[in-house]
Enzyme design. Structure first.
Site, mmCIF file in Angstrom:
data_model
loop_
_atom_site.group_PDB
_atom_site.id
_atom_site.type_symbol
_atom_site.label_atom_id
_atom_site.label_comp_id
_atom_site.label_asym_id
_atom_site.label_seq_id
_atom_site.Cartn_x
_atom_site.Cartn_y
_atom_site.Cartn_z
ATOM 1 N N ASP A 13 0.826 -1.214 0.000
ATOM 2 C CA ASP A 13 0.000 0.000 0.000
ATOM 3 C C ASP A 13 0.859 1.263 0.000
ATOM 4 O OD1 ASP A 13 -2.415 1.343 -0.038
ATOM 5 O OD2 ASP A 13 -2.571 1.410 2.144
ATOM 6 N N GLY A 14 0.360 2.300 -0.661
ATOM 7 C CA GLY A 14 1.031 3.606 -0.622
ATOM 8 C C GLY A 14 1.561 4.099 -1.960
ATOM 9 N N ASN A 15 1.276 3.368 -3.031
ATOM 10 C CA ASN A 15 1.765 3.807 -4.355
ATOM 11 C C ASN A 15 1.199 5.169 -4.743
ATOM 12 O OD1 ASN A 15 2.962 1.314 -4.557
ATOM 13 N ND2 ASN A 15 1.484 0.475 -6.025
ATOM 14 N N GLY A 16 -0.102 5.342 -4.511
ATOM 15 C CA GLY A 16 -0.777 6.583 -4.905
ATOM 16 C C GLY A 16 -0.190 7.777 -4.172
ATOM 17 N N ARG A 17 -0.012 7.637 -2.850
ATOM 18 C CA ARG A 17 0.548 8.752 -2.065
ATOM 19 C C ARG A 17 1.987 9.046 -2.477
ATOM 20 N NH1 ARG A 17 -0.905 6.140 3.405
ATOM 21 N NH2 ARG A 17 -1.446 4.455 1.958
ATOM 22 N N TRP A 18 2.727 7.996 -2.781
ATOM 23 C CA TRP A 18 4.113 8.205 -3.226
ATOM 24 C C TRP A 18 4.134 9.108 -4.459
ATOM 25 C CZ3 TRP A 18 6.938 7.534 -7.628
ATOM 26 C CH2 TRP A 18 8.335 7.583 -7.497
ATOM 27 N N HIS A 30 2.199 3.370 -9.203
ATOM 28 C CA HIS A 30 2.034 1.922 -9.400
ATOM 29 C C HIS A 30 3.221 1.341 -10.164
ATOM 30 C CE1 HIS A 30 -1.800 2.210 -7.556
ATOM 31 N NE2 HIS A 30 -2.371 2.868 -8.545
ATOM 32 N N GLU A 60 -12.275 -4.687 -4.233
ATOM 33 C CA GLU A 60 -12.845 -3.345 -4.060
ATOM 34 C C GLU A 60 -12.146 -2.292 -4.919
ATOM 35 O OE1 GLU A 60 -11.995 -5.357 -1.397
ATOM 36 O OE2 GLU A 60 -14.067 -5.990 -1.047
ATOM 37 N N TRP A 62 -11.912 -2.053 -7.971
ATOM 38 C CA TRP A 62 -12.690 -1.686 -9.175
ATOM 39 C C TRP A 62 -13.387 -0.353 -8.963
ATOM 40 C CZ3 TRP A 62 -11.758 -4.325 -13.444
ATOM 41 C CH2 TRP A 62 -11.425 -5.668 -13.372
ATOM 42 N N LEU A 124 11.177 -20.278 -5.282
ATOM 43 C CA LEU A 124 10.238 -19.423 -4.540
ATOM 44 C C LEU A 124 8.865 -19.497 -5.213
ATOM 45 C CD1 LEU A 124 9.991 -16.936 -2.392
ATOM 46 C CD2 LEU A 124 10.127 -15.519 -4.423
ATOM 47 N N SER A 182 -7.939 -4.805 4.980
ATOM 48 C CA SER A 182 -8.587 -4.471 3.705
ATOM 49 C C SER A 182 -8.962 -5.719 2.894
ATOM 50 C CB SER A 182 -7.712 -3.525 2.870
ATOM 51 O OG SER A 182 -7.448 -2.341 3.583
HETATM 52 C C1 IPE Z 1 -5.348 -2.743 -0.302
HETATM 53 O O1 IPE Z 1 -5.043 -1.389 -0.408
HETATM 54 C C2 IPE Z 1 -5.320 -3.389 -1.659
HETATM 55 C C3 IPE Z 1 -4.013 -3.524 -2.293
HETATM 56 C C4 IPE Z 1 -2.860 -3.172 -1.781
HETATM 57 C C5 IPE Z 1 -4.039 -4.133 -3.586
HETATM 58 P P1 IPE Z 1 -6.186 -0.276 -0.523
HETATM 59 O O2 IPE Z 1 -5.476 1.009 -0.668
HETATM 60 O O3 IPE Z 1 -7.151 -0.642 -1.582
HETATM 61 O O4 IPE Z 1 -6.909 -0.383 0.891
HETATM 62 P P2 IPE Z 1 -7.841 0.669 1.643
HETATM 63 O O5 IPE Z 1 -8.886 1.096 0.663
HETATM 64 O O6 IPE Z 1 -6.976 1.812 2.064
HETATM 65 O O7 IPE Z 1 -8.384 -0.060 2.824
HETATM 66 C C1 IPE Z 2 -1.631 0.189 -3.353
HETATM 67 O O1 IPE Z 2 -1.357 1.541 -3.383
HETATM 68 C C2 IPE Z 2 -1.810 -0.407 -4.728
HETATM 69 C C3 IPE Z 2 -3.213 -0.750 -5.048
HETATM 70 C C4 IPE Z 2 -4.223 -0.662 -4.252
HETATM 71 C C5 IPE Z 2 -3.460 -1.222 -6.397
HETATM 72 P P1 IPE Z 2 -2.527 2.602 -3.376
HETATM 73 O O2 IPE Z 2 -2.876 2.929 -4.780
HETATM 74 O O3 IPE Z 2 -3.658 2.154 -2.523
HETATM 75 O O4 IPE Z 2 -1.802 3.834 -2.692
HETATM 76 P P2 IPE Z 2 -2.447 4.883 -1.693
HETATM 77 O O5 IPE Z 2 -2.948 4.106 -0.511
HETATM 78 O O6 IPE Z 2 -3.538 5.585 -2.425
HETATM 79 O O7 IPE Z 2 -1.297 5.766 -1.354
HETATM 80 MG MG MG Z 3 -4.087 2.412 -0.551
#
Ligand code: IPE
Ligand code: IPE
Ligand code: MG
Length: 236
Positions: A13-18, A30, A60, A62, A124, A182
């Site tokens: 988690d955190g790709n979007g914020r990065w 991503h 979720e 989607w 692996l 999640s």
């Molecule tokens: C969980 O992350 C799903 C994946 C990492 C693929 P989300 O970013 O979708 O989770 P929420 O919405 O913050 O709970």
């Molecule tokens: C996780 O990173 C990757 C997926 C859910 C596909 P996010 O895209 O949820 O990143 P944040 O949480 O918005 O930073």
């Molecule tokens: Mg996220």
């Protein structure tokens, strides 16, 4: 005894914020996340981890904006074409875990091909959870048993769950600072050690993995027993 987990599962988690922090589109996060994943697979292999399971796209996800969903689908295509042959060279066996029914025919064929191409590898086992949800998994397993007219027990469910080919995860890591599952591995994480990192996934490097492994090695897993029972079997 510094035990290395046999099976690590990661909520990446955190790709979007990065990306947002760098004024980049979320898709760039991503893409960077895929670089971090490539390195993580290698480091896990080097440390003797036998199974790595990652959450790449949830049931979720989607609900995200259409352009982000399509960038994630495109990235899956890139991973299939470019990453799978490299993983195969490193002895990695790839499995895709999740509901394939709503994926396109082309993607479905790509997943099956990647699995077939790496089926002979055993260094692996790498499970990529894509269009996966823990609730989906429990429901699909129960439906399968009901269709087969089989009794629903813990043992029979375990046999038809999506990760039946590997033991339960020893360690579940979530990056990105949130402390929640999640909908990841709801059944399989029953006795996993949980580790939360504030690092955003693209920043989760070798040193961060080693910190998680060191933390894991310091835990006492009791599986319902007392500490005394556990330490007496450890020396026996
Ligand atoms: C969980 O992350 C799903 C994946 C990492 C693929 P989300 O970013 O979708 O989770 P929420 O919405 O913050 O709970
Ligand atoms: C996780 O990173 C990757 C997926 C859910 C596909 P996010 O895209 O949820 O990143 P944040 O949480 O918005 O930073
Ligand atoms: Mg996220």
């Amino acid at each position: 005894m510094a035990a290395v987990p046999h099976h690590i599962a990661i909520v990446m988690d955190g790709n979007g914020r990065w990306a947002t922090r760098r004024f980049l589109p979320r898709a760039a996060g991503h893409k960077k996340g895929m670089d971090a994943l490539r390195a993580c697979v290698r480091h896990c292999g080097e440390r003797g981890v036998k199974v790595l399971t990652v959450f790449a796209f949830s049931s979720e996800n989607w609900s995200r904006p259409a352009d982000e969903v399509s960038s994630l689908m495109d990235l899956l295509g890139v991973a299939l074409a470019r990453e799978v042959p490299l993983l195969s060279k490193e002895g990695v066996r790839v499995h895709f875990v999740g509901d394939r029914a709503s994926l396109s025919d082309k993607v479905r064929a790509g997943l099956a091909q990647a699995e077939a191409a790496t089926a002979g590898n055993d260094r692996l086992t790498f499970n990529v959870c894509f269009n996966y949800g823990g609730r989906w998994d429990i429901a699909q397993a129960a439906t399968r048993l009901a269709t087969e007219g089989e009794a629903i027990t813990e043992t029979s469910l375990k046999r038809v769950m999506a990760l039946a080919h590997v033991p339960d995860p020893d360690l579940v890591i979530r990056t990105g600072g949130e402390r929640r599952l999640s909908n990841f591995l709801l059944w399989q994480a029953a006795y996993s050690e949980l580790y939360f990192s504030d690092k955003l996934w693209p920043e989760f490097d070798e040193a961060a993995l080693d910190e998680a492994l060191a933390d894991y090695a310091s835990r006492e897993r009791r599986f319902g027993k007392t500490s005394e029972q556990v330490s007496s079997t450890a020396v026996a």
